[in-house]
Design a protein around this motif. Structure first.
Motif, short mmCIF file in Angstrom:
data_model
loop_
_atom_site.label_atom_id
_atom_site.label_comp_id
_atom_site.label_asym_id
_atom_site.label_seq_id
_atom_site.Cartn_x
_atom_site.Cartn_y
_atom_site.Cartn_z
N LEU A 1 0.83 -1.20 0.00
CA LEU A 1 0.00 0.00 0.00
C LEU A 1 0.87 1.26 0.00
CD1 LEU A 1 -2.87 1.16 0.14
CD2 LEU A 1 -2.70 1.05 2.64
N ARG A 2 1.93 1.25 0.78
CA ARG A 2 2.85 2.40 0.78
C ARG A 2 3.52 2.55 -0.59
NH1 ARG A 2 3.99 4.56 5.79
NH2 ARG A 2 3.41 3.28 7.60
N GLY A 3 3.80 1.43 -1.26
CA GLY A 3 4.38 1.51 -2.59
C GLY A 3 3.45 2.20 -3.58
N MET A 4 2.14 1.98 -3.44
CA MET A 4 1.18 2.65 -4.30
C MET A 4 1.18 4.15 -4.03
SD MET A 4 -1.97 -0.11 -4.11
CE MET A 4 -2.91 0.62 -5.43
N VAL A 5 1.31 4.52 -2.75
CA VAL A 5 1.38 5.95 -2.41
C VAL A 5 2.64 6.58 -3.00
CG1 VAL A 5 1.53 7.60 -0.51
CG2 VAL A 5 0.02 5.62 -0.31
N GLN A 6 3.76 5.89 -2.88
CA GLN A 6 5.01 6.41 -3.43
C GLN A 6 4.96 6.48 -4.96
OE1 GLN A 6 7.95 3.77 -1.85
NE2 GLN A 6 7.70 4.49 0.27
#
Length: 427
Positions: A379-384
């Motif tokens: 999920l953090r990768g999608m934000v980044q």
């Protein structure tokens, strides 16, 4: 009986016994447990620091050997160790630690401590208190987790109730009892006050907020629309078709529609549960899809969480509140940290975070792709990726649509029914 025998018997009566540390434990782990227990019992930070110094001054092997008692014979001046405290403060710390059952003070005249005479601060009570301390630690962590979850529920409910009251206030004839609802809304404690409430008090407050929200939902919900979100001027991004452009959305999940004007309820005295956006940013392109489609795309586990958030009954067109709460509950269940969810809502907007959560959950069981080891990291990768401008939620959404269609077709074939595309060709 000789005097030597009497003295030996008296010495055996005064011995204190303990079972030592549990298997695999060391002094540092024992110290952490004592610190957690002292915090639960309300000890001050300075008192806890004194406890840590006392434990560190004892040899680690003394905690493992049941034949000897671990004790600290250091003078009070040593315990102060340049901390700017007085002897009286250290004395009060020792009294407080003894009162909560972590140490036993066996001192000589005028508080004397001596290694040879066995005088000092003994940790034997704490060693015998390990089962109770572990149980208290488990209960404390469970209460903290529940407290955090309740504050999250209240934050979401606050946002939906606020928007819904704005819709009711804009009506030519507000429903009966609207003024009383507004009075109850203004009387709610601020978000920063919730962390000081007890779990029982917070649970009762969230239930009252939820009851008010359900009452409002009955008056503003309409078939085919997202219940819980305001009507025209508060329409959200979830619609009926896929489009490349959508309206910009702030962190509260409100759609920014310059052509619509609505009067917000007077919320003076109440602070917002979400920080305002400091700098405007370009809205992420999101697909337009209704609540029913989102529910059908969700996995069986995610549907269960959505049903629970919606009251326990299965609803094929749940409210946006139930979807948001269910998505976060599922992400939390699979190991996603709350900070990752907040980062997603802040960067992707609420609608984007919900869609990203559905995609993350579906990604766990995708047989054609490598398994996701860390859902929170995904999920953090999608934000980044969105920060770099590389995120394409529309493509991910279309891929999930195609996957669900294949799964449905395989299920129909396994039941012996002809696939949907075959029926289409026949017609």
């Amino acid at each position: 009986m000789s005097f030597r025998q009497i003295a030996s018997a008296h010495h055996r009566e005064n011995l204190r016994y303990h079972n030592g540390l549990p298997d695999g434990w060391n002094r540092d782990r024992f110290r952490q447990l004592c610190v957690c227990y002292a915090q639960i019992r309300g000890a001050s930070a300075q008192c806890i620091r004194t406890l840590e110094i006392i434990i560190d001054m004892i040899s680690p092997c003394a905690f493992r050997d049941p034949s000897q008692e671990p004790f600290c014979y250091a003078r009070q001046e040593t315990l102060i160790a340049g901390r700017g405290l007085t002897d009286r403060t250290i004395h009060n710390h020792e009294r407080e630690l003894e009162a909560i059952g972590l140490i036993e003070r066996r001192l000589g005249a005028n508080g004397a401590r001596c290694k040879r005479k066995g005088l000092g601060l003994f940790l034997t009570p704490a060693l015998n208190l390990i089962p109770e301390m572990r149980d208290a630690d488990v209960r404390s962590k469970a209460e903290k987790k529940e407290h955090d979850a309740l504050r999250g529920d209240r934050s979401r409910l606050y946002r939906y109730v606020k928007h819904s009251l704005a819709v009711l206030a804009s009506l030519p004839c507000p429903p009966e009892g609207f003024d009383e609802l507004m009075a109850r809304f203004r009387s709610w404690p601020r978000a920063d006050k919730l962390k000081y409430m007890s779990v029982d008090g917070l649970r009762s407050h969230v239930q009252a907020v939820h009851d008010l929200w359900k009452w409002i939902e009955i008056h503003i919900a309409k078939p085919g629309e997202i219940s819980g979100e305001p009507e025209a001027c508060f329409g959200c991004h979830i619609q009926d078709q896929i489009e490349e452009k959508i309206l910009s959305c702030n962190v509260d999940g409100e759609a920014t529609m310059p052509s619509a004007k609505t009067t917000e309820p007077d919320c003076s005295g109440l602070e917002s549960n979400h920080p305002a956006v400091i700098e405007p940013r370009k809205a992420q392109k999101l697909p337009r899809v209704n609540n029913r489609t989102l529910y059908e795309l969700a996995s069986s586990e995610l549907r269960m969480h959505i049903d629970i958030a919606g009251g326990g009954d299965q609803k094929f067109c749940p409210t946006l509140y139930a979807i948001e709460t269910g998505v976060w509950s599922r992400l939390s269940e699979i190991g996603t940290n709350i900070s990752a969810w907040h980062a997603a809502t802040d960067r992707l907007t609420l609608m984007g975070a919900i869609l990203a959560g559905v995609i993350t959950d579906a990604r766990l069981s995708d047989p054609k792709l490598p398994p996701v080891v860390n859902p929170g990291g995904y999920l953090r990768g999608m934000v980044q990726a969105e920060e770099r401008g590389d995120l394409n939620l529309i493509a991910s959404f279309m891929g999930l649509l195609a996957r669900r269609a294949r799964e449905e077709e395989q299920a129909l074939r396994s039941d012996g029914a002809p696939p949907a595309n075959a029926l289409t060709r026949a017609w």
